[in-house]
Design a protein around this motif. Structure first.
Motif: not given
Length: 336
Positions: A181, A185, A190
């Motif tokens: 997670h 993130h 990205n």
């Protein structure tokens, strides 16, 4: 509660409550080892679905051989435990590292492939690994499988009770999912999403796309190997049929049903597709048809997955709130 929702902590808090409080209490009241085994299976496949989601959902690479690396982790942990008497604390990470090392080697010549060619390559890799596990009798014992007699031992203490084993699996799975997670993130996540949207544009922006694909493929295989080690230690026996192509499709179906790119969706997909056949066990062979109908219906009527459709509804609601004069921030609370 509103602070938890606004800061995005509500879902992790509910998951921790479910894993460490509600589920063990209910299973302990049931008093049957079968329910603990089903719970362990749910947790292991949740980790498999989340690790595949990193590749297929976040990075956008269609991976059809995930169960093979799951099997590598299981066999390495099982063989170290049965032949070299290496315990859980060393055997589990060894299984993950072995799966990651193999994934790195096979990724070097395949990561320049794109689209369906990459998917076919991963399918072939998965089938080759399955064939090796099935036929390399001198090492893998072939169709006979491998038995682990020691079980889980931590600091020279045998973990024997079903509830204690469940807690060990829950802690490892929760820590792994939390790491995935945070990874997805972050700025690194990205960059992975840029691969999914347009890898050529990402390369033009200075991102080394081939290296990024190799890294994410290797990371995903590491956590699949961890899941395989957990499976080996909790069942005490593994065979090649546990890691065939149908299991790769099952893991991919969990990700798709939950929503590509959604970590909570991958968890919910794993829970749904593992528990539903158990709930419908009284129907006999008809349960397979029922499960197939549920999967088909979810893909037909919820093409973005369970959490993907929720996100779409949240966006529509936010746009309607703006149109009717409400602030977007007020619409966001309560829908995360």
């Amino acid at each position: 509660m509103s602070d938890l929702v606004r800061k995005g902590w509500l879902l992790p808090a509910l998951l921790l409550l479910l894993v460490f409080a509600v589920a063990p209490t209910g299973l302990a009241l049931a008093g049957k080892g079968y329910f603990f085994q089903v719970a362990n299976l749910v947790l292991i496949f949740a980790l498999l679905a989340v690790s595949l989601n990193l590749v297929a959902g976040v990075a956008g690479l269609l991976h059809l051989g995930h169960a093979a690396f799951y099997g590598i982790g299981a066999y390495v942990a099982a063989l170290l435990g049965s032949q070299l008497k290496i315990g859980f604390l060393w055997g589990l990470p060894a299984g993950g590292l072995a799966a990651a090392a193999l994934a790195f080697l096979v990724a070097l010549p395949t990561m320049r492939l794109v689209s369906i060619y990459f998917a076919v390559a991963t399918l072939a890799i998965g089938q080759m690994i399955f064939t090796v596990l099935l036929n390399w009798v001198a090492v893998t014992k072939g169709p006979n499988g491998v038995l682990i007699f020691g079980g889980i031992r931590m600091f020279d203490i045998a973990v024997k009770s079903p509830l204690a084993i469940y807690f060990v699996v829950a802690v490892v799975v929760a820590a792994s999912i939390w790491a995935l997670h945070r990874l997805s993130h972050s700025y690194y996540g990205n960059a992975l999403r840029s691969l999914r949207e347009d890898d050529q544009c990402a390369g033009a922006m200075g991102i080394n796309t081939v290296r990024l694909k190799i890294e994410v493929f290797t990371l995903s295989a590491f956590f699949a190997g961890i899941a395989g080690g957990l499976w080996a230690y909790t069942t005490g026996y593994i065979s090649p049929n546990d890691f065939n192509f149908s299991n790769s499709i099952l893991i991919l179906a969990m990700v798709v049903v939950g929503g590509l790119g959604s970590l909570p969706g991958a968890i919910c997909g794993a829970v749904l597709l593992i528990l539903l056949p158990e709930v419908l066990r009284g129907l006999g062979d008809v349960r397979n048809i029922m499960v197939g109908m549920v999967m088909f219906g979810s893909i037909l009527f919820l093409p973005k997955g369970l959490f993907g459709e929720v996100s779409a509804l949240r966006m529509v609601r936010r746009q309607l709130g703006v149109r009717w004069g409400r602030s977007p921030a007020s619409q966001e609370v309560g829908w995360r």
